[in-house]
Scaffold this motif. Structure first.
Motif, PDB file in Angstrom:
ATOM      1  N   GLY A  87      70.024  58.421 -95.331  1.00 30.70           N
ATOM      2  CA  GLY A  87      68.750  58.222 -94.848  1.00 30.70           C
ATOM      3  C   GLY A  87      68.375  56.995 -94.099  1.00 30.70           C
ATOM      4  O   GLY A  87      67.403  56.618 -93.626  1.00 30.70           O
ATOM      5  N   ARG A  88      69.564  56.261 -93.399  1.00 34.61           N
ATOM      6  CA  ARG A  88      69.622  55.082 -92.644  1.00 34.61           C
ATOM      7  C   ARG A  88      68.441  54.166 -92.915  1.00 34.61           C
ATOM      8  O   ARG A  88      67.497  54.103 -92.037  1.00 34.61           O
ATOM      9  CB  ARG A  88      69.726  55.674 -91.211  1.00 34.61           C
ATOM     10  CG  ARG A  88      69.109  56.817 -90.758  1.00 34.61           C
ATOM     11  CD  ARG A  88      69.466  57.369 -89.523  1.00 34.61           C
ATOM     12  NE  ARG A  88      68.756  58.434 -89.067  1.00 34.61           N
ATOM     13  CZ  ARG A  88      69.207  59.674 -89.351  1.00 34.61           C
ATOM     14  NH1 ARG A  88      70.301  60.153 -89.824  1.00 34.61           N
ATOM     15  NH2 ARG A  88      68.563  60.681 -88.754  1.00 34.61           N
ATOM     16  N   GLN A  89      68.117  53.637 -93.952  1.00 32.89           N
ATOM     17  CA  GLN A  89      67.143  52.732 -94.305  1.00 32.89           C
ATOM     18  C   GLN A  89      67.137  51.273 -93.444  1.00 32.89           C
ATOM     19  O   GLN A  89      67.432  50.296 -93.994  1.00 32.89           O
ATOM     20  CB  GLN A  89      66.986  52.613 -95.792  1.00 32.89           C
ATOM     21  CG  GLN A  89      66.920  53.967 -96.244  1.00 32.89           C
ATOM     22  CD  GLN A  89      67.104  54.108 -97.798  1.00 32.89           C
ATOM     23  OE1 GLN A  89      67.236  53.053 -98.310  1.00 32.89           O
ATOM     24  NE2 GLN A  89      67.408  54.872 -98.536  1.00 32.89           N
ATOM     25  N   VAL A  90      67.034  51.678 -92.046  1.00 30.08           N
ATOM     26  CA  VAL A  90      66.726  50.200 -91.542  1.00 30.08           C
ATOM     27  C   VAL A  90      65.487  49.760 -91.462  1.00 30.08           C
ATOM     28  O   VAL A  90      64.639  50.462 -91.872  1.00 30.08           O
ATOM     29  CB  VAL A  90      67.251  50.559 -89.975  1.00 30.08           C
ATOM     30  CG1 VAL A  90      68.779  50.844 -89.890  1.00 30.08           C
ATOM     31  CG2 VAL A  90      66.062  51.438 -89.145  1.00 30.08           C
ATOM     32  N   PHE A  91      65.137  48.361 -91.394  1.00 31.46           N
ATOM     33  CA  PHE A  91      63.995  48.071 -91.246  1.00 31.46           C
ATOM     34  C   PHE A  91      63.103  48.234 -89.817  1.00 31.46           C
ATOM     35  O   PHE A  91      63.433  47.492 -88.950  1.00 31.46           O
ATOM     36  CB  PHE A  91      63.674  46.368 -91.687  1.00 31.46           C
ATOM     37  CG  PHE A  91      64.180  46.259 -92.789  1.00 31.46           C
ATOM     38  CD1 PHE A  91      63.515  46.331 -94.282  1.00 31.46           C
ATOM     39  CD2 PHE A  91      65.678  45.628 -92.997  1.00 31.46           C
ATOM     40  CE1 PHE A  91      64.199  46.296 -95.333  1.00 31.46           C
ATOM     41  CE2 PHE A  91      66.200  45.257 -94.447  1.00 31.46           C
ATOM     42  CZ  PHE A  91      65.421  45.858 -95.496  1.00 31.46           C
ATOM     43  N   SER A  95      63.826  43.731 -85.379  1.00 30.23           N
ATOM     44  CA  SER A  95      64.702  44.088 -84.083  1.00 30.23           C
ATOM     45  C   SER A  95      65.971  44.435 -84.638  1.00 30.23           C
ATOM     46  O   SER A  95      66.455  44.202 -85.798  1.00 30.23           O
ATOM     47  CB  SER A  95      64.704  42.844 -83.089  1.00 30.23           C
ATOM     48  OG  SER A  95      65.449  41.909 -83.745  1.00 30.23           O
ATOM     49  N   VAL A  96      66.866  44.913 -83.957  1.00 30.94           N
ATOM     50  CA  VAL A  96      68.339  45.269 -84.020  1.00 30.94           C
ATOM     51  C   VAL A  96      68.759  43.979 -84.654  1.00 30.94           C
ATOM     52  O   VAL A  96      69.596  44.070 -85.531  1.00 30.94           O
ATOM     53  CB  VAL A  96      68.976  45.895 -82.886  1.00 30.94           C
ATOM     54  CG1 VAL A  96      70.295  46.060 -83.050  1.00 30.94           C
ATOM     55  CG2 VAL A  96      68.253  47.261 -82.559  1.00 30.94           C
ATOM     56  N   LEU A  97      68.558  42.989 -83.989  1.00 34.52           N
ATOM     57  CA  LEU A  97      69.522  41.890 -84.526  1.00 34.52           C
ATOM     58  C   LEU A  97      68.819  41.120 -85.743  1.00 34.52           C
ATOM     59  O   LEU A  97      69.823  40.673 -86.435  1.00 34.52           O
ATOM     60  CB  LEU A  97      68.816  40.757 -83.193  1.00 34.52           C
ATOM     61  CG  LEU A  97      69.827  39.301 -83.586  1.00 34.52           C
ATOM     62  CD1 LEU A  97      71.156  39.258 -83.330  1.00 34.52           C
ATOM     63  CD2 LEU A  97      69.172  38.188 -82.184  1.00 34.52           C
ATOM     64  N   ALA A 136      63.781  48.415 -84.560  1.00 33.41           N
ATOM     65  CA  ALA A 136      64.892  49.431 -85.063  1.00 33.41           C
ATOM     66  C   ALA A 136      64.123  50.728 -85.184  1.00 33.41           C
ATOM     67  O   ALA A 136      65.139  51.787 -84.871  1.00 33.41           O
ATOM     68  CB  ALA A 136      65.546  48.769 -86.385  1.00 33.41           C
ATOM     69  N   GLY A 137      62.806  50.800 -85.454  1.00 38.07           N
ATOM     70  CA  GLY A 137      62.090  52.205 -85.718  1.00 38.07           C
ATOM     71  C   GLY A 137      62.042  52.845 -84.231  1.00 38.07           C
ATOM     72  O   GLY A 137      61.695  53.990 -84.516  1.00 38.07           O
ATOM     73  N   GLN A 144      69.985  54.678 -85.240  1.00 36.25           N
ATOM     74  CA  GLN A 144      69.580  53.915 -86.478  1.00 36.25           C
ATOM     75  C   GLN A 144      70.892  54.146 -87.636  1.00 36.25           C
ATOM     76  O   GLN A 144      70.864  53.226 -88.204  1.00 36.25           O
ATOM     77  CB  GLN A 144      68.416  54.763 -87.020  1.00 36.25           C
ATOM     78  CG  GLN A 144      66.944  54.339 -86.435  1.00 36.25           C
ATOM     79  CD  GLN A 144      65.650  54.780 -86.730  1.00 36.25           C
ATOM     80  OE1 GLN A 144      65.675  55.021 -88.137  1.00 36.25           O
ATOM     81  NE2 GLN A 144      64.797  54.923 -86.043  1.00 36.25           N
ATOM     82  N   GLN A 145      71.468  55.136 -87.418  1.00 40.03           N
ATOM     83  CA  GLN A 145      72.540  55.494 -88.678  1.00 40.03           C
ATOM     84  C   GLN A 145      73.626  54.194 -88.172  1.00 40.03           C
ATOM     85  O   GLN A 145      74.224  53.561 -88.916  1.00 40.03           O
ATOM     86  CB  GLN A 145      73.235  56.756 -88.354  1.00 40.03           C
ATOM     87  CG  GLN A 145      74.492  56.954 -89.322  1.00 40.03           C
ATOM     88  CD  GLN A 145      73.962  56.643 -90.641  1.00 40.03           C
ATOM     89  OE1 GLN A 145      73.248  57.455 -91.396  1.00 40.03           O
ATOM     90  NE2 GLN A 145      74.497  55.635 -91.412  1.00 40.03           N
TER      91      GLN A 145
END
Ligand code: ATP
Length: 239
Positions: A87-91, A95-97, A136-137, A144-145
């Motif tokens: 579920g690619r739990q990014v914040f 930002s990506v960085l 990231a959203g 995101q993955q």
């Protein structure tokens, strides 16, 4: 083969529900192993035990020659085991960085290490470099993955545990991600991957293990399993 990870008789239970029963599993240094099985077979529970998110009720986990059974997640990250959950739990708001920097938190004080690792990650995922300051959203599902995997690489793991990296992604994006996983492995990181997409997983992995109702029912080199009628009928027929 020297095993980087050696799991003996691993048992994971949630109260009365036994999710994984007496599982033996090994991942060699630099190897890719796929963990296959239907929904509820115990694949995610196995990864959660290996990364310290659940405490096994039985068995032993050895990593790089050391008994790491029952250690908490941060201690396991420190030893080189990183889990990229389903579920690619990014914040999303970060930002990506910033997401990547969080992945490198164990070596946060070492700026040179962080810079080098970022360069390594951008070489693998050039798309992320182009979107460095984007929240990231707002990335696509595939991006995101990629970010979730890249964040996992920031602590330079020896073993990457991946849960369903193809989930919900278009075939062309899946191909791209699997190509990158091969490149990551080519740079020396062992991978244990849980995948519903058995065809892609068997094409990537050196070996595979099939779980049913928490128990190992088959194990072998990927090419052998890809032509095994039991695997073809259960996991490849409709793919
Ligand atoms: P999926 O592909 O659906 O995620 P899986 O092979 O990863 O399946 P697990 O998620 O490990 O399987 O689940 C194994 C068993 O443990 C299932 O019967 C599931 O219902 C149960 N289980 C998983 N997590 C919990 C929990 N937190 N509490 C209670 N039971 C759980």
């Amino acid at each position: 083969m020297t095993a980087l990870l050696r799991v003996e008789s691993l048992t994971v239970a949630y109260g009365p529900v036994t999710a994984v029963r007496a599982l033996d599993l090994a991942v060699g240094d630099g190897e890719i192993v796929a963990l296959l099985g239907a929904n509820g077979a115990g694949k995610t529970s196995t990864l959660r035990a290996l990364s310290g998110l659940v405490r096994p009720v039985g068995g032993r986990i050895r990593f790089a020659g050391e008994d790491v059974t029952g250690l908490p997640p941060d201690a396991l990250v420190g030893r080189g085991i990183v889990h990229v959950p389903e579920g690619r739990q990014v914040f999303g708001p970060l930002s990506v960085l910033e997401n990547l920097e969080l992945g490198g938190f164990t070596q946060r004080k070492d700026r040179a290490f962080l810079r080098e690792t970022l360069a390594f990650v951008f070489e693998l995922f050039p798309r992320l470099k182009e979107r460095l300051h984007q929240p990231a959203g707002t990335l696509s599902g595939g991006e995101q993955q990629m970010l979730a995997i890249a964040r996992g690489l920031m602590s330079r793991p020896r073993l990457l545990l991946l849960d369903e990296p193809s989930m919900g992604l278009a075939p062309i994006v899946v191909q791209d991600i699997f190509r990158t996983l091969r490149a990551i492995n080519g740079r020396g990181t062992a991978i244990l991957i849980v995948e519903q997409n058995a065809k892609a997983a068997l094409a990537l992995a050196h070996r595979a293990v099939v779980l049913e109702l928490g128990e190992k029912v088959l194990e072998g080199p990927s090419e052998a399993l890809a032509s095994d009628p039991r695997v073809v009928d259960a996991y490849l027929a409709q793919a």
